[in-house]
Design a protein around this motif. Structure first.
Motif, PDB file in Angstrom:
ATOM      1  N   VAL A 193       0.864  -1.184   0.000  1.00 41.91           N
ATOM      2  CA  VAL A 193       0.000   0.000   0.000  1.00 41.91           C
ATOM      3  C   VAL A 193       0.899   1.231   0.000  1.00 41.91           C
ATOM      4  CG1 VAL A 193      -1.773   1.293   1.222  1.00 41.91           C
ATOM      5  CG2 VAL A 193      -1.857  -1.206   1.188  1.00 41.91           C
ATOM      6  N   GLY A 194       0.868   1.952  -1.118  1.00 46.10           N
ATOM      7  CA  GLY A 194       1.750   3.103  -1.308  1.00 46.10           C
ATOM      8  C   GLY A 194       2.893   2.732  -2.231  1.00 46.10           C
ATOM      9  N   ALA A 195       2.775   3.089  -3.513  1.00 43.63           N
ATOM     10  CA  ALA A 195       3.766   2.664  -4.512  1.00 43.63           C
ATOM     11  C   ALA A 195       4.621   3.839  -4.970  1.00 43.63           C
ATOM     12  CB  ALA A 195       3.051   2.015  -5.698  1.00 43.63           C
ATOM     13  N   GLY A 196       5.106   4.601  -3.988  1.00 44.54           N
ATOM     14  CA  GLY A 196       6.024   5.694  -4.295  1.00 44.54           C
ATOM     15  C   GLY A 196       7.465   5.219  -4.214  1.00 44.54           C
ATOM     16  N   SER A 197       8.302   6.008  -3.568  1.00 47.05           N
ATOM     17  CA  SER A 197       9.741   5.726  -3.554  1.00 47.05           C
ATOM     18  C   SER A 197      10.061   4.358  -2.975  1.00 47.05           C
ATOM     19  CB  SER A 197      10.462   6.810  -2.739  1.00 47.05           C
ATOM     20  OG  SER A 197      10.083   8.089  -3.164  1.00 47.05           O
ATOM     21  N   MET A 198       9.652   4.125  -1.736  1.00 40.84           N
ATOM     22  CA  MET A 198       9.982   2.868  -1.062  1.00 40.84           C
ATOM     23  C   MET A 198       9.109   1.719  -1.572  1.00 40.84           C
ATOM     24  SD  MET A 198      12.056   4.569   0.816  1.00 40.84           S
ATOM     25  CE  MET A 198      12.177   6.322   1.185  1.00 40.84           C
ATOM     26  N   ASN A 224     -13.982   0.237  -4.363  1.00 42.73           N
ATOM     27  CA  ASN A 224     -14.876  -0.718  -5.026  1.00 42.73           C
ATOM     28  C   ASN A 224     -14.315  -2.124  -5.186  1.00 42.73           C
ATOM     29  OD1 ASN A 224     -12.968  -0.156  -6.975  1.00 42.73           O
ATOM     30  ND2 ASN A 224     -14.341   1.141  -8.192  1.00 42.73           N
ATOM     31  N   GLN A 225     -13.177  -2.416  -4.515  1.00 43.99           N
ATOM     32  CA  GLN A 225     -12.596  -3.740  -4.632  1.00 43.99           C
ATOM     33  C   GLN A 225     -12.066  -4.202  -3.277  1.00 43.99           C
ATOM     34  OE1 GLN A 225     -10.043  -2.436  -8.141  1.00 43.99           O
ATOM     35  NE2 GLN A 225     -10.427  -4.561  -8.727  1.00 43.99           N
ATOM     36  N   LEU A 244      -2.065  -1.138  -9.154  1.00 40.70           N
ATOM     37  CA  LEU A 244      -3.398  -0.551  -9.181  1.00 40.70           C
ATOM     38  C   LEU A 244      -3.268   0.914  -8.789  1.00 40.70           C
ATOM     39  CD1 LEU A 244      -6.475  -1.084  -9.495  1.00 40.70           C
ATOM     40  CD2 LEU A 244      -6.509  -1.603  -7.043  1.00 40.70           C
ATOM     41  N   THR A 245      -3.485   1.812  -9.742  1.00 40.40           N
ATOM     42  CA  THR A 245      -3.291   3.239  -9.493  1.00 40.40           C
ATOM     43  C   THR A 245      -4.631   3.946  -9.295  1.00 40.40           C
ATOM     44  OG1 THR A 245      -3.287   3.726 -11.863  1.00 40.40           O
ATOM     45  CG2 THR A 245      -1.164   3.262 -10.833  1.00 40.40           C
ATOM     46  N   ASN A 246      -4.538   5.185  -8.789  1.00 41.74           N
ATOM     47  CA  ASN A 246      -5.724   6.027  -8.554  1.00 41.74           C
ATOM     48  C   ASN A 246      -6.797   5.286  -7.765  1.00 41.74           C
ATOM     49  OD1 ASN A 246      -4.680   8.277 -10.133  1.00 41.74           O
ATOM     50  ND2 ASN A 246      -5.029   6.970 -11.916  1.00 41.74           N
ATOM     51  N   SER A 247      -6.345   4.518  -6.784  1.00 40.84           N
ATOM     52  CA  SER A 247      -7.249   3.699  -5.959  1.00 40.84           C
ATOM     53  C   SER A 247      -6.895   3.908  -4.497  1.00 40.84           C
ATOM     54  CB  SER A 247      -7.124   2.219  -6.322  1.00 40.84           C
ATOM     55  OG  SER A 247      -7.526   1.988  -7.656  1.00 40.84           O
ATOM     56  N   ARG A 248      -7.781   4.551  -3.780  1.00 42.25           N
ATOM     57  CA  ARG A 248      -7.512   4.855  -2.376  1.00 42.25           C
ATOM     58  C   ARG A 248      -7.930   3.692  -1.485  1.00 42.25           C
ATOM     59  NH1 ARG A 248      -8.471  10.472   0.822  1.00 42.25           N
ATOM     60  NH2 ARG A 248      -7.651   9.756   2.815  1.00 42.25           N
ATOM     61  N   VAL A 249      -7.044   3.325  -0.583  1.00 45.28           N
ATOM     62  CA  VAL A 249      -7.348   2.262   0.376  1.00 45.28           C
ATOM     63  C   VAL A 249      -8.232   2.822   1.480  1.00 45.28           C
ATOM     64  CG1 VAL A 249      -6.344   0.757   2.138  1.00 45.28           C
ATOM     65  CG2 VAL A 249      -5.289   0.912  -0.128  1.00 45.28           C
ATOM     66  N   LYS A 250      -9.352   2.159   1.719  1.00 42.53           N
ATOM     67  CA  LYS A 250     -10.320   2.602   2.708  1.00 42.53           C
ATOM     68  C   LYS A 250     -10.245   1.814   4.010  1.00 42.53           C
ATOM     69  CE  LYS A 250     -12.521   5.712   0.230  1.00 42.53           C
ATOM     70  NZ  LYS A 250     -12.534   7.142   0.616  1.00 42.53           N
ATOM     71  N   GLU A 251      -9.777   0.560   3.910  1.00 41.38           N
ATOM     72  CA  GLU A 251      -9.768  -0.280   5.105  1.00 41.38           C
ATOM     73  C   GLU A 251      -8.681  -1.338   4.980  1.00 41.38           C
ATOM     74  OE1 GLU A 251     -12.718  -3.381   7.491  1.00 41.38           O
ATOM     75  OE2 GLU A 251     -13.552  -2.033   5.977  1.00 41.38           O
ATOM     76  N   ILE A 252      -7.964  -1.564   6.072  1.00 41.55           N
ATOM     77  CA  ILE A 252      -6.982  -2.644   6.172  1.00 41.55           C
ATOM     78  C   ILE A 252      -7.251  -3.409   7.447  1.00 41.55           C
ATOM     79  CG2 ILE A 252      -4.539  -3.269   6.305  1.00 41.55           C
ATOM     80  CD1 ILE A 252      -3.835  -0.584   5.087  1.00 41.55           C
ATOM     81  N   SER A 253      -7.236  -4.723   7.373  1.00 37.16           N
ATOM     82  CA  SER A 253      -7.358  -5.539   8.582  1.00 37.16           C
ATOM     83  C   SER A 253      -6.448  -6.751   8.455  1.00 37.16           C
ATOM     84  CB  SER A 253      -8.804  -5.985   8.804  1.00 37.16           C
ATOM     85  OG  SER A 253      -9.284  -6.716   7.695  1.00 37.16           O
ATOM     86  N   VAL A 254      -5.953  -7.204   9.604  1.00 38.68           N
ATOM     87  CA  VAL A 254      -5.077  -8.374   9.660  1.00 38.68           C
ATOM     88  C   VAL A 254      -5.662  -9.361  10.657  1.00 38.68           C
ATOM     89  CG1 VAL A 254      -2.747  -9.216  10.129  1.00 38.68           C
ATOM     90  CG2 VAL A 254      -3.057  -6.946   9.125  1.00 38.68           C
ATOM     91  N   HIS A 255      -5.807 -10.596  10.234  1.00 38.75           N
ATOM     92  CA  HIS A 255      -6.290 -11.675  11.097  1.00 38.75           C
ATOM     93  C   HIS A 255      -5.343 -12.855  10.931  1.00 38.75           C
ATOM     94  CE1 HIS A 255     -10.020  -9.437  11.693  1.00 38.75           C
ATOM     95  NE2 HIS A 255     -10.054  -9.262  10.390  1.00 38.75           N
ATOM     96  N   THR A 270       2.584 -10.176  -6.275  1.00 34.30           N
ATOM     97  CA  THR A 270       2.593  -8.878  -5.596  1.00 34.30           C
ATOM     98  C   THR A 270       1.601  -7.916  -6.232  1.00 34.30           C
ATOM     99  OG1 THR A 270       4.952  -9.179  -5.085  1.00 34.30           O
ATOM    100  CG2 THR A 270       4.070  -6.941  -4.904  1.00 34.30           C
ATOM    101  N   LEU A 271       0.830  -7.248  -5.378  1.00 38.80           N
ATOM    102  CA  LEU A 271      -0.064  -6.173  -5.795  1.00 38.80           C
ATOM    103  C   LEU A 271       0.394  -4.877  -5.138  1.00 38.80           C
ATOM    104  CD1 LEU A 271      -2.745  -4.997  -7.004  1.00 38.80           C
ATOM    105  CD2 LEU A 271      -3.852  -5.680  -4.842  1.00 38.80           C
ATOM    106  N   LEU A 272       0.578  -3.833  -5.939  1.00 40.89           N
ATOM    107  CA  LEU A 272       0.867  -2.495  -5.414  1.00 40.89           C
ATOM    108  C   LEU A 272      -0.362  -1.619  -5.633  1.00 40.89           C
ATOM    109  CD1 LEU A 272       3.706  -3.468  -7.169  1.00 40.89           C
ATOM    110  CD2 LEU A 272       4.549  -1.605  -5.742  1.00 40.89           C
ATOM    111  N   ILE A 273      -0.777  -0.908  -4.581  1.00 43.12           N
ATOM    112  CA  ILE A 273      -1.937  -0.024  -4.660  1.00 43.12           C
ATOM    113  C   ILE A 273      -1.496   1.394  -4.305  1.00 43.12           C
ATOM    114  CG2 ILE A 273      -4.283   0.431  -3.855  1.00 43.12           C
ATOM    115  CD1 ILE A 273      -4.470  -2.454  -2.919  1.00 43.12           C
ATOM    116  N   ASP A 274      -1.895   2.363  -5.125  1.00 43.46           N
ATOM    117  CA  ASP A 274      -1.556   3.756  -4.831  1.00 43.46           C
ATOM    118  C   ASP A 274      -2.754   4.649  -5.106  1.00 43.46           C
ATOM    119  OD1 ASP A 274       1.300   5.263  -4.354  1.00 43.46           O
ATOM    120  OD2 ASP A 274      -0.152   6.560  -5.342  1.00 43.46           O
ATOM    121  N   SER A 275      -2.910   5.683  -4.282  1.00 42.19           N
ATOM    122  CA  SER A 275      -4.013   6.629  -4.460  1.00 42.19           C
ATOM    123  C   SER A 275      -3.854   7.478  -5.710  1.00 42.19           C
ATOM    124  CB  SER A 275      -4.120   7.553  -3.239  1.00 42.19           C
ATOM    125  OG  SER A 275      -4.446   6.827  -2.083  1.00 42.19           O
ATOM    126  N   PHE A 276      -2.626   7.537  -6.217  1.00 42.12           N
ATOM    127  CA  PHE A 276      -2.342   8.352  -7.395  1.00 42.12           C
ATOM    128  C   PHE A 276      -1.696   7.458  -8.455  1.00 42.12           C
ATOM    129  CE2 PHE A 276      -2.125  10.871  -3.499  1.00 42.12           C
ATOM    130  CZ  PHE A 276      -3.160  11.768  -3.736  1.00 42.12           C
TER     131      PHE A 276
END
Length: 374
Positions: A8-13, A187-188, A166-177, A28-34
């Motif tokens: 979550v966050g596909a910028g520099s790091m 929407n995903q 996955l670009t231009n996709s804001r993460v709304k919720e994260i949970s770990v179980h 691997t899936l990378l998700i970024d808001s931009f």
């Protein structure tokens, strides 16, 4: 859809981590808001300095030396020129921690460093005018990274290795179980075995979803390009620089490809909410004046402002990084709080994050960047 790792966050790091994870065979899936690279991160603005005799502390030197190896690897893998060996000149009063840490780091790690007085600095670079009580520390092997091109290069390689971005996709919720991670966007919904959070100014709010409250403060920063004499400030003859002055800590770049002299101020800045509109360069009265005043004092002459840009620092209280596993979830790695001096390390941080996910430990000592100090 299920992955081995979600970043979550596909910028520099994050982009570097995504590449190393995919290269190791992780789905691997990378998700970024931009859409990285973009103008809402700490990487914005074309260039960043890389220096090795590190004023911020010797604990950074092994990490930056590894980073430089990986930047060279990235150049070879993509055929891009990402590093310019301009040298880096650090300037300040001799007895300050800033200067003494540089000298100490160079001795501990046998790094090339020329320590020269103000008169020698002024002779060597006619575009600089230092007062007599300043000295210079010149690292001839350091230089400039093309920050946005570096991210583009890691993105290219990550996709080649099979990563999904996955670009231009804001993460709304994260949970770990246990060993299962769930990440929801608008929407995903995705699941994975492991998670990397490297979301810059948004790290604090995302990590709070995992019960972690880190003292991270996003700050608006500015930098600008000024018309300058090419015969004095061209990158083949003039170094990147960092000046510790009584007014503040300033940094800058030579004119690269006729771009002009680029200058920014490292300290100060206005705290922001990254979800709100950030004033553009020039919308605040002090944006250009502060930088022009620095130039007039140390690089005098007519240097009209060409244009400026903004970026975001995300500060920790001690301005040191956070690179660690979540204290409760061993399958969650975190990179945050790079405090305006992190980009140069991002190749090595990305590799370290992939190692934390794969084996639970990094080849580089990350103990100085532990979450536990907070």
């Amino acid at each position: 859809m299920h992955y081995d790792v979600i970043v979550v966050g596909a910028g520099s790091m994050g982009m570097a981590a995504g590449y190393f994870l995919a290269k190791s065979g992780k789905r691997t899936l990378l998700i970024d808001s931009f859409n990285p690279p973009h103008n809402r991160g700490s990487h914005h603005g074309e260039t960043r300095i890389i220096r090795y005799a590190y004023a911020e502390g010797e604990e950074y030197v092994p990490l930056v030396l590894r980073a430089q190896e990986l930047w060279h690897d990235l150049e070879k893998a993509t055929g891009r020129q990402l590093f310019l060996q301009t040298g880096v000149l650090s300037v300040g009063e001799e007895k300050t921690d800033f200067i003494q840490n540089i000298i100490s780091s160079s001795k501990t790690y046998s790094l090339p460093l020329d320590v020269i007085d103000a008169n020698e600095v002024n002779k060597r670079w006619a575009g600089i005018s230092l007062p007599e009580d300043y000295i210079g520390c010149f690292e001839p092997t350091s230089g400039v990274l093309k920050s946005e091109e570096c991210i583009e290069a890691y993105r290219e390689l990550a996709v080649q290795q099979g990563a999904t971005i996955l670009t231009n996709s804001r993460v709304k919720e994260i949970s770990v179980h246990g060993n299962s991670v769930t990440v929801r966007t608008d929407n995903q919904t995705f699941t994975s075995n492991s998670l990397v959070v490297s979301a810059g100014a948004w790290a604090r709010s995302l990590l709070s979803m995992l019960g972690l409250k880190l003292p991270l403060s996003p700050v608006r920063k500015t930098f600008a390009w000024f018309d300058a004499e090419e015969d004095l400030y061209h990158h083949e003859d003039f170094p990147a620089f960092v000046f510790e002055t009584a007014q503040g800590l300033y940094y800058g770049f030579p004119s690269i490809g006729g771009s002009g002299l680029k200058v920014g101020r490292h300290d100060g800045g206005n705290r922001i909410n990254p979800d709100e509109s950030i004033p553009g360069f020039g919308e605040l009265e002090e944006d250009a004046g502060d930088l022009s005043q620095f130039l007039q004092h140390f690089m005098p002459g007519n240097k009209p402002l060409k244009y400026g840009k903004t970026c975001i620092y995300t500060l920790t209280p001690d301005e040191n990084f956070v690179i660690d596993l979540h204290p409760e979830y061993s399958n969650v790695a975190i990179a945050a709080g790079f405090s305006g001096h992190g980009f140069k390390f991002s190749s090595a941080v990305g590799q370290a994050l992939s190692q934390l996910i794969i084996s639970g430990k990094s080849e580089i000592d990350l103990s100085p960047f532990s979450i536990g100090r907070f």
